[in-house]
Design a protein around this motif. Structure first.
Motif, PDB file in Angstrom:
ATOM      1  N   SER A 253       0.816  -1.209   0.000  1.00 12.58           N
ATOM      2  CA  SER A 253       0.000   0.000   0.000  1.00 12.58           C
ATOM      3  C   SER A 253       0.853   1.264   0.000  1.00 12.58           C
ATOM      4  O   SER A 253       0.491   2.275  -0.624  1.00 12.58           O
ATOM      5  CB  SER A 253      -0.937   0.001   1.213  1.00 12.58           C
ATOM      6  N   GLY A 254       1.995   1.222   0.691  1.00 10.14           N
ATOM      7  CA  GLY A 254       2.873   2.387   0.735  1.00 10.14           C
ATOM      8  C   GLY A 254       3.445   2.733  -0.626  1.00 10.14           C
ATOM      9  O   GLY A 254       3.523   3.904  -1.010  1.00 10.14           O
ATOM     10  N   VAL A 255       3.854   1.719  -1.386  1.00 15.40           N
ATOM     11  CA  VAL A 255       4.394   1.946  -2.722  1.00 15.40           C
ATOM     12  C   VAL A 255       3.321   2.537  -3.632  1.00 15.40           C
ATOM     13  O   VAL A 255       3.577   3.460  -4.413  1.00 15.40           O
ATOM     14  CB  VAL A 255       4.947   0.633  -3.322  1.00 15.40           C
ATOM     15  N   ALA A 256       2.107   2.023  -3.542  1.00 11.56           N
ATOM     16  CA  ALA A 256       1.008   2.542  -4.355  1.00 11.56           C
ATOM     17  C   ALA A 256       0.767   4.017  -4.053  1.00 11.56           C
ATOM     18  O   ALA A 256       0.602   4.836  -4.975  1.00 11.56           O
ATOM     19  CB  ALA A 256      -0.259   1.734  -4.092  1.00 11.56           C
ATOM     20  N   ALA A 257       0.748   4.374  -2.780  1.00  7.78           N
ATOM     21  CA  ALA A 257       0.536   5.772  -2.408  1.00  7.78           C
ATOM     22  C   ALA A 257       1.659   6.659  -2.908  1.00  7.78           C
ATOM     23  O   ALA A 257       1.437   7.792  -3.357  1.00  7.78           O
ATOM     24  CB  ALA A 257       0.417   5.890  -0.882  1.00  7.78           C
TER      25      ALA A 257
END
Length: 318
Positions: free
Chosen positions: A95-99
């Motif tokens: 999720s962090g990479v997507a954000a």
């Protein structure tokens, strides 16, 4: 003393900064047992119904053909080109990479504004202030990707960059052509248009055939409920409202804050690591956002751009 207008703007920015930063965690939870296009389609259809119904109850007029057309275009760009692609890619990406990858939205907006006819030409200072923000995002992305090389696919990274571009195009179109429409009603119609398209995509991709209702977890349903009520009804309504009152480049600074929220929540609930490069990148992002907000505030004081004031809008659009 803060005026009611300042408080309203603060609450609206808090919604897109904090709530949207937390939706990456909610999406990750929802994707545990729900397919991506169906998940986002339900989110859009229910959220859009709530916003549109609320607007009509409050006296909004029936949407015109022009309003439907504008909303359909923006809805496809926002919720199919961006959110649908995000959900599809986040099945495999943290999720962090997507954000972090969606934090490139302000970069695309500044470029679009610089080249489209009648666009707001960015000042040298505003361009310079994008550098630490983009650099901070790049630093965090490099750390995340290098530590999860086996889990990150190049195609998914390119898809998310395309998703950020899609949202940027929708933002510019919405800011340029939707000033005469009521904010809440327009947001509801955009969501409904995107939701219908996502439902069609879900059906064509056989998600419904593969879905096993008995295996849908309470956690996934909780993530979906959060996305609908907070990420859609509250935050997207605030986003549409802000686009009528401040420049899209300033509104898009939420994409610099969202990764920080996403990384913190990912660390707390999903076990994602937080390293020194991540902390350094977060500090660079905060500097960039603070600088852009300061420039906007100073320009408002000098009268160079419209003030944050509802009085400048027709009464039916407040």
């Amino acid at each position: 003393m803060l005026s009611r207008t300042h408080i309203t703007f603060g609450a609206a920015f808090a919604a897109i900064y904090i709530i949207w930063g937390s939706t990456y965690l909610a999406l990750a939870l929802g994707l545990q047992t729900l397919p991506p296009f169906l998940l986002m389609g339900i989110r859009c259809l229910l959220g859009g119904t709530i916003l549109y119904g609320y607007a009509r109850v409050k006296g909004a007029e029936a949407p015109s053909v022009t309003m439907w057309g504008n909303a359909a275009v923006c809805g496809l760009l926002f919720f199919v080109g961006c959110h649908g692609v995000l959900a599809y890619a986040q099945q495999r990406l943290p999720s962090g990479v997507a954000a972090l990858l969606l934090a490139t939205i302000p970069f695309w907006i500044v470029l679009l504004q610089a080249f489209i006819p009648g666009g707001e030409r960015p000042t040298a200072m505003r361009m310079a202030l994008l550098v630490p923000g983009i650099s901070g995002v790049a630093l965090i992305a490099w750390q995340e990707i290098s530590s999860r090389a086996s889990a990150v696919h190049l195609v998914d990274l390119l898809l998310l960059l395309g998703a950020s571009f899609s949202w940027a195009v929708g933002t510019v179109i919405s800011e340029r052509h939707s000033a005469k429409f009521a904010s809440t009603e327009l947001a509801g119609i955009e969501l409904l248009a995107g939701g219908v398209a996502l439902a069609v995509i879900s059906t064509l991709s056989d998600e419904l055939d593969a879905l096993q209702p008995t295996r849908i977890s309470a956690v996934s349903l909780g993530g979906l409920a959060y996305l609908i009520l907070f990420g859609t009804v509250i935050a997207f309504a605030a986003y549409t409202w802000l686009l009528k009152r401040v420049s899209p480049a300033l509104v898009a600074t939420y994409t610099f804050v969202n990764p920080i929220i996403a990384v913190i929540l990912g660390y707390t609930f999903l076990g994602e690591s937080v390293t020194m490069p991540i902390l350094l990148g977060a500090a660079m992002i905060i500097v960039s956002v603070a600088g852009m907000l300061l420039i906007q505030y100073k320009s408002n004081r000098k009268g160079e751009t419209p003030h944050f004031c509802e009085a400048q809008l027709p009464r039916q659009h407040r």
